[in-house]
Motif scaffolding. Sequence first.
Motif, PDB file in Angstrom:
ATOM      1  N   THR B  69      35.170  49.334  42.808  1.00  0.00           N
ATOM      2  CA  THR B  69      36.391  48.705  43.335  1.00  0.00           C
ATOM      3  C   THR B  69      37.616  49.214  42.592  1.00  0.00           C
ATOM      4  O   THR B  69      37.605  49.308  41.360  1.00  0.00           O
ATOM      5  CB  THR B  69      36.275  47.173  43.165  1.00  0.00           C
ATOM      6  N   TYR B  70      38.627  49.542  43.335  1.00  0.00           N
ATOM      7  CA  TYR B  70      39.888  50.018  42.750  1.00  0.00           C
ATOM      8  C   TYR B  70      41.005  49.102  43.244  1.00  0.00           C
ATOM      9  O   TYR B  70      41.262  49.001  44.449  1.00  0.00           O
ATOM     10  CB  TYR B  70      40.150  51.458  43.199  1.00  0.00           C
ATOM     11  N   ALA B  71      41.647  48.413  42.291  1.00  0.00           N
ATOM     12  CA  ALA B  71      42.740  47.501  42.681  1.00  0.00           C
ATOM     13  C   ALA B  71      44.002  48.324  42.903  1.00  0.00           C
ATOM     14  O   ALA B  71      44.511  48.970  41.984  1.00  0.00           O
ATOM     15  CB  ALA B  71      42.949  46.466  41.600  1.00  0.00           C
ATOM     16  N   LEU B  72      44.503  48.295  44.127  1.00  0.00           N
ATOM     17  CA  LEU B  72      45.647  49.138  44.472  1.00  0.00           C
ATOM     18  C   LEU B  72      46.969  48.473  44.081  1.00  0.00           C
ATOM     19  O   LEU B  72      47.849  49.117  43.511  1.00  0.00           O
ATOM     20  CB  LEU B  72      45.614  49.405  45.984  1.00  0.00           C
ATOM     21  N   PHE B  73      47.103  47.210  44.379  1.00  0.00           N
ATOM     22  CA  PHE B  73      48.322  46.475  43.980  1.00  0.00           C
ATOM     23  C   PHE B  73      48.081  44.968  44.107  1.00  0.00           C
ATOM     24  O   PHE B  73      47.081  44.531  44.687  1.00  0.00           O
ATOM     25  CB  PHE B  73      49.535  46.892  44.821  1.00  0.00           C
ATOM     26  N   THR B  74      49.020  44.216  43.555  1.00  0.00           N
ATOM     27  CA  THR B  74      48.913  42.750  43.586  1.00  0.00           C
ATOM     28  C   THR B  74      50.190  42.161  44.183  1.00  0.00           C
ATOM     29  O   THR B  74      51.289  42.677  43.954  1.00  0.00           O
ATOM     30  CB  THR B  74      48.707  42.204  42.155  1.00  0.00           C
ATOM     31  N   VAL B  75      50.003  41.126  44.968  1.00  0.00           N
ATOM     32  CA  VAL B  75      51.148  40.435  45.590  1.00  0.00           C
ATOM     33  C   VAL B  75      51.094  38.962  45.191  1.00  0.00           C
ATOM     34  O   VAL B  75      50.037  38.337  45.254  1.00  0.00           O
ATOM     35  CB  VAL B  75      51.071  40.564  47.134  1.00  0.00           C
ATOM     36  N   TRP B  76      52.240  38.435  44.749  1.00  0.00           N
ATOM     37  CA  TRP B  76      52.322  37.011  44.424  1.00  0.00           C
ATOM     38  C   TRP B  76      53.090  36.317  45.551  1.00  0.00           C
ATOM     39  O   TRP B  76      54.293  36.565  45.725  1.00  0.00           O
ATOM     40  CB  TRP B  76      53.054  36.803  43.094  1.00  0.00           C
ATOM     41  N   PRO B  77      52.423  35.477  46.327  1.00  0.00           N
ATOM     42  CA  PRO B  77      53.119  34.849  47.450  1.00  0.00           C
ATOM     43  C   PRO B  77      54.003  33.686  46.988  1.00  0.00           C
ATOM     44  O   PRO B  77      53.837  33.178  45.882  1.00  0.00           O
ATOM     45  CB  PRO B  77      51.978  34.323  48.304  1.00  0.00           C
ATOM     46  N   ASN B  78      54.879  33.316  47.881  1.00  0.00           N
ATOM     47  CA  ASN B  78      55.736  32.157  47.631  1.00  0.00           C
ATOM     48  C   ASN B  78      55.069  30.958  48.307  1.00  0.00           C
ATOM     49  O   ASN B  78      54.852  30.964  49.514  1.00  0.00           O
ATOM     50  CB  ASN B  78      57.127  32.413  48.229  1.00  0.00           C
ATOM     51  N   LEU B  79      54.703  29.956  47.561  1.00  0.00           N
ATOM     52  CA  LEU B  79      53.979  28.831  48.154  1.00  0.00           C
ATOM     53  C   LEU B  79      54.871  27.612  48.354  1.00  0.00           C
ATOM     54  O   LEU B  79      54.395  26.505  48.520  1.00  0.00           O
ATOM     55  CB  LEU B  79      52.772  28.472  47.287  1.00  0.00           C
ATOM     56  N   GLY B  80      56.140  27.818  48.339  1.00  0.00           N
ATOM     57  CA  GLY B  80      57.062  26.687  48.517  1.00  0.00           C
ATOM     58  C   GLY B  80      57.348  26.456  49.992  1.00  0.00           C
ATOM     59  O   GLY B  80      56.501  26.657  50.861  1.00  0.00           O
ATOM     60  N   ALA B  81      58.544  26.061  50.280  1.00  0.00           N
ATOM     61  CA  ALA B  81      58.927  25.723  51.650  1.00  0.00           C
ATOM     62  C   ALA B  81      59.026  26.967  52.526  1.00  0.00           C
ATOM     63  O   ALA B  81      58.913  26.884  53.748  1.00  0.00           O
ATOM     64  CB  ALA B  81      60.264  24.991  51.632  1.00  0.00           C
ATOM     65  N   GLU B  82      59.246  28.102  51.939  1.00  0.00           N
ATOM     66  CA  GLU B  82      59.385  29.348  52.706  1.00  0.00           C
ATOM     67  C   GLU B  82      58.253  30.313  52.335  1.00  0.00           C
ATOM     68  O   GLU B  82      57.750  30.286  51.216  1.00  0.00           O
ATOM     69  CB  GLU B  82      60.732  30.027  52.373  1.00  0.00           C
ATOM     70  N   LEU B  83      57.860  31.181  53.292  1.00  0.00           N
ATOM     71  CA  LEU B  83      56.817  32.179  53.019  1.00  0.00           C
ATOM     72  C   LEU B  83      57.353  33.327  52.170  1.00  0.00           C
ATOM     73  O   LEU B  83      56.603  34.024  51.492  1.00  0.00           O
ATOM     74  CB  LEU B  83      56.282  32.742  54.337  1.00  0.00           C
ATOM     75  N   TYR B  84      58.640  33.537  52.259  1.00  0.00           N
ATOM     76  CA  TYR B  84      59.270  34.623  51.505  1.00  0.00           C
ATOM     77  C   TYR B  84      60.352  34.025  50.624  1.00  0.00           C
ATOM     78  O   TYR B  84      60.871  32.943  50.948  1.00  0.00           O
ATOM     79  CB  TYR B  84      59.853  35.661  52.474  1.00  0.00           C
TER      80      TYR B  84
END
Lengths: 272, 126
Positions: B69-84
Amino acid sequence: MPTTKFLFWNINRKPLAGVVADLAEEHKADVIVLAECDIDSATMLMTLNRRERGQFHLPPGKNRAIHIFTRFSRDFLQLLHDDNRFTIRRSSLPARSELLLVAVHLRSKLHQSDESQKFACATLVRTIEEKEKQVGHRRTVLVGDFNMNPFESGMVGAEGLHSVMSRQVSSRGSRKIRGREYPFFYNPMWSHLGDARSQTAGTYFHDNSQHVNYFWNTFDQVLLRPELAARFDPNRIRIVTAAGKRSLVRPNGRPDNTSSSDHLPLVFELEF
Amino acid sequence: MDMAAQPDLWGEIQIPDNVQTPLAILRRQAALLGPKTQNLIEATVDTDTAGGQLRYIFKLVVPTLDNYTYALFTVWPNLGAELYPVRVDYSLTLHTPDDFMEWLRKQLSSPQTGKIITNLLAQVTS
């Protein structure tokens, strides 16, 4: 209820990737289980996917004796147990009942006595029962080259695989012997002993000078727990003698072990 | 006081339909890799938490190399009122779905990613 098609073949370490791909295509196999496969997984995967890209996946597993390929996403065939001689996978497809797939290639009679084969079956069945307890169901199918005929003690004995020739008998679920409960398997391959259907009277032919010689053997088998056997149509299991126009048998019906394998493939369908 | 007498203070809760969440976008892109490589390399998106924060790890998996397995990148989502916005690469913040798609396009089609995939393919087919 949706149907899943399985293809099993002991390919006898032959370079039969193309024939396997032809069979998979012809029978629309969803799951392919190969024993004695020396073809590296990458080559097999590329051959299976030669016509339609990304059809087959290699699910996780480290078993070198048994190779499994599936049309389903690899995440749906989770590894539960890997052994030298068998592998247990948990199939959890969306909107389907869960299934345990046990693929086996037990040791040959050339290297193991009948008694040892019986003990190997006892070990196999204990592991299966552990895993059934772990997942909480008994929707289990076993497929592979058992190197035993359906009538041998390891296949039939209660301490062994306890597989019987009748769905009606297996529908009892289990039987009690001296206070201990032994769950059944149903073995539809009993119906494939002998030449009633064709000259091909089993899946493997062996001639020798012993006093007792069966000549034809049905070492390649499918066993089902009663939970699966109830919806299983015995007519939906076949010993395959050709891949398209290519015959896998000689004119006398015996496996053509020169250009193909010394075993014949099995295809079957399950509803779950 | 029994439960029936309790007023419902929640207001209307809408179950979202066809929302392009960052996770859905990542999963859709991950599913496209296998067919391009005859499933010799597949991509998956794993979710986990680190330091109390949810993160999505986009991975390349090579089934025929013992699931290397090769980890290409990581994304931290916004879990508040907005998706972004979402956070990527530890420091970069992307404020809209379009920004995220554009960043993702650059990641997946970059020469670096192409080279990693080519090298992994060379390993399995050699």
